[in-house]
Each structure stands twice: as C-alpha cells, then as structure tokens.
Design a protein around this motif. Structure first.
Motif, PDB file in Angstrom:
ATOM      1  N   ILE A  98       0.842  -1.191   0.000  1.00 43.57           N
ATOM      2  CA  ILE A  98       0.000   0.000   0.000  1.00 43.57           C
ATOM      3  C   ILE A  98       0.879   1.244   0.000  1.00 43.57           C
ATOM      4  O   ILE A  98       1.831   1.346   0.778  1.00 43.57           O
ATOM      5  CB  ILE A  98      -0.923   0.013   1.239  1.00 43.57           C
ATOM      6  N   ARG A 116      -1.408   7.914  -1.775  1.00 41.90           N
ATOM      7  CA  ARG A 116      -1.215   8.077  -3.220  1.00 41.90           C
ATOM      8  C   ARG A 116      -2.450   8.699  -3.872  1.00 41.90           C
ATOM      9  O   ARG A 116      -2.331   9.422  -4.865  1.00 41.90           O
ATOM     10  CB  ARG A 116      -0.891   6.725  -3.866  1.00 41.90           C
ATOM     11  N   ARG A 157      -8.307  -0.777  -2.701  1.00 45.79           N
ATOM     12  CA  ARG A 157      -6.924  -0.284  -2.729  1.00 45.79           C
ATOM     13  C   ARG A 157      -6.891   1.247  -2.799  1.00 45.79           C
ATOM     14  O   ARG A 157      -6.095   1.892  -2.112  1.00 45.79           O
ATOM     15  CB  ARG A 157      -6.199  -0.899  -3.938  1.00 45.79           C
ATOM     16  N   SER A 159       0.890   4.921   0.907  1.00 47.74           N
ATOM     17  CA  SER A 159       0.111   5.825   1.739  1.00 47.74           C
ATOM     18  C   SER A 159      -0.179   7.139   1.031  1.00 47.74           C
ATOM     19  O   SER A 159       0.721   7.782   0.496  1.00 47.74           O
ATOM     20  CB  SER A 159       0.867   6.096   3.045  1.00 47.74           C
ATOM     21  N   GLU A 218      -5.416   3.843   0.039  1.00 47.69           N
ATOM     22  CA  GLU A 218      -4.359   4.791  -0.291  1.00 47.69           C
ATOM     23  C   GLU A 218      -4.849   6.229  -0.266  1.00 47.69           C
ATOM     24  O   GLU A 218      -4.258   7.118  -0.876  1.00 47.69           O
ATOM     25  CB  GLU A 218      -3.742   4.420  -1.644  1.00 47.69           C
TER      26      GLU A 218
END
Length: 248
Positions: free
Chosen positions: A2, A6, A28, A4, A32
C-alpha cells in the motif's frame, strides 16, 4: 504493498465495483487515501461491497443505458464533489459457442455492456475531468481483445473495441492532463469465471506461459498505477498482466 496517500484528495468512479477486480481496485484506492463510488447492476452486492471497501457511496446502474449513466455521474458528483478517476471494470463474458451458433441476444448484450457501456461512461465523465484539468481513465480490456479466444467471439470483439476506443480517447485528451489507458489481463481468479465452463478456463490457463492463472492483486496494482498521478507520460496505451501471453 500500500502506498500511503497516493490517492489523497482524489475521487474515483468504479464500474463493476460490487465484485472482482472493480471491488479490489476500490479497496486499494480507499486504502491509499482516495474516495470511491461503486457502480454495479447488483444492488445487494453493492451494499456489501461498500462496507468492505469503505466506499463513499454506491449506485445501482446498468451501464448499457446511456441516460442511466448520465444520471449516475450526476449522483456520483453529489457523493464526491468532483471526478478524478474512472475505472471501467464492468463486463460480462456472454455465451461460449462458435460464431455460427452464437446467440444474437448474447452478442448484443455483451457489446452493450462491455463496449457501448464503457463508451457511455467515458462520454459522460470526461467533460467533468476537462473542467478540472485532470483525469485518469482505466479501461479493463483482455488478452482476448488482442488474440481472440475461440468460442468467445463477442467477448473478444468487445475487448478489441475497448482497446481501440482507449487509443482514440487517449490521443484526443493527450494535451488535457487526462490520461487514458487499458489493461489486458489474462485469466485471473474472479467471479466472472463462474460465467464460463471449466473447459474454457482450462484452455485460457494453458495459453499462459507462466502456467498459472493471475492473481487479482497483480492486476489491481497495475490499475492503481494507471489511475494515479505517477502515470503521467503514458497514454492511449495498453498495459499487460498476462503471465507472458501477450507482450505487445
């Protein structure tokens, strides 16, 4: 892995978001730092998927209905405020028969969902991305769109169309800070396999040089790269997750 934040301050619409690749991508993106709205025809699965992914909202919509798509975009804006990312993951396989026996109603339904529906979603979402001077569109195609799978003519033709549409739209938006790419996965473990006879799944596995089906997280990782700001100089292109089957 992952990454963080993004997708911090990024808002995404995920079609086909109630299960499979769409749901996994949504989870996902939320993990993120992003916000998502899930679209799908299955209202019951949508509610469960919202809990599992942390989605901001869900909308039951048949993407083959252009007016329903327009309405869903309007409603998504109520949840999100703006649209930064569109992941077109909605799709069906259709019948498993040779062309000369292929049911016409199945052919038309596959085209309506897989190709026409994707066109409607892009057509409705892009003006909002243009207004914001930012966008990422990821269209889920298939290795079948490159090579053609026997007894899957509608699916193969629809996914070839997705690739062509992606290349056209990406070039149209190339100077607008809106990136458009497609993913061509080989078969991976997903609820869509339930629509196919085991013989067809075995055939597709046999064509993969790595000798196995894909893992859903492998395609999720590629989609999330394409949907992020990191993907900034590749557009109108096709990313491969096929275990070596289609490397072009």
């Amino acid at each position: 892995m992952i990454f963080s934040n993004r997708f911090k301050n990024r808002n995404a619409i995920i079609t086909g978001g109630a299960s499979g690749l769409g749901k996994a991508v949504a989870a996902r993106i939320v993990a993120e730092g992003g916000n998502v709205v899930l679209w799908d025809q299955n209202e019951n699965l949508l509610q469960a998927a919202a809990v599992e992914t942390g989605a901001k909202g869900v909308i039951a919509v048949d993407v083959s209905d252009s007016e329903a798509v327009n309405n869903a975009v309007t409603k998504s804006l109520e949840f999100l405020g703006k649209i930064d990312v569109l992941v077109n993951a909605a799709g069906i396989t259709g019948a498993t028969q040779p062309v000369w026996e292929f049911p016409i109603d199945s052919w038309l339904r596959v085209m309506d969902i897989n190709l026409n529906g994707l066109f409607y979603c892009c057509r409705s979402a892009v003006p909002h991305m243009l207004n914001n001077n930012y966008g990422r569109i990821v269209n889920i195609a298939s290795v079948a769109g490159k090579e053609g799978n026997p007894n899957a003519s509608a699916y193969s033709a629809s996914k070839a169309g997705v690739i062509g549409l992606t290349k056209s739209l990406g070039k149209e938006l190339a100077t607008k800070n809106i990136i458009v790419n497609a993913l061509t996965p080989a078969t991976f473990d997903s609820p869509i396999l339930e629509q196919l006879p085991q013989s067809q799944v075995d055939y597709m596995r046999s064509k993969i040089p790595m000798g196995r089906l894909g893992l859903i997280d492998e395609s999720v990782a590629m989609v999330c790269f394409m949907a992020s700001e990191e993907c900034s100089f590749t557009t109108a292109s096709v990313f491969d997750t096929s275990g070596g089957r289609t490397t072009y």
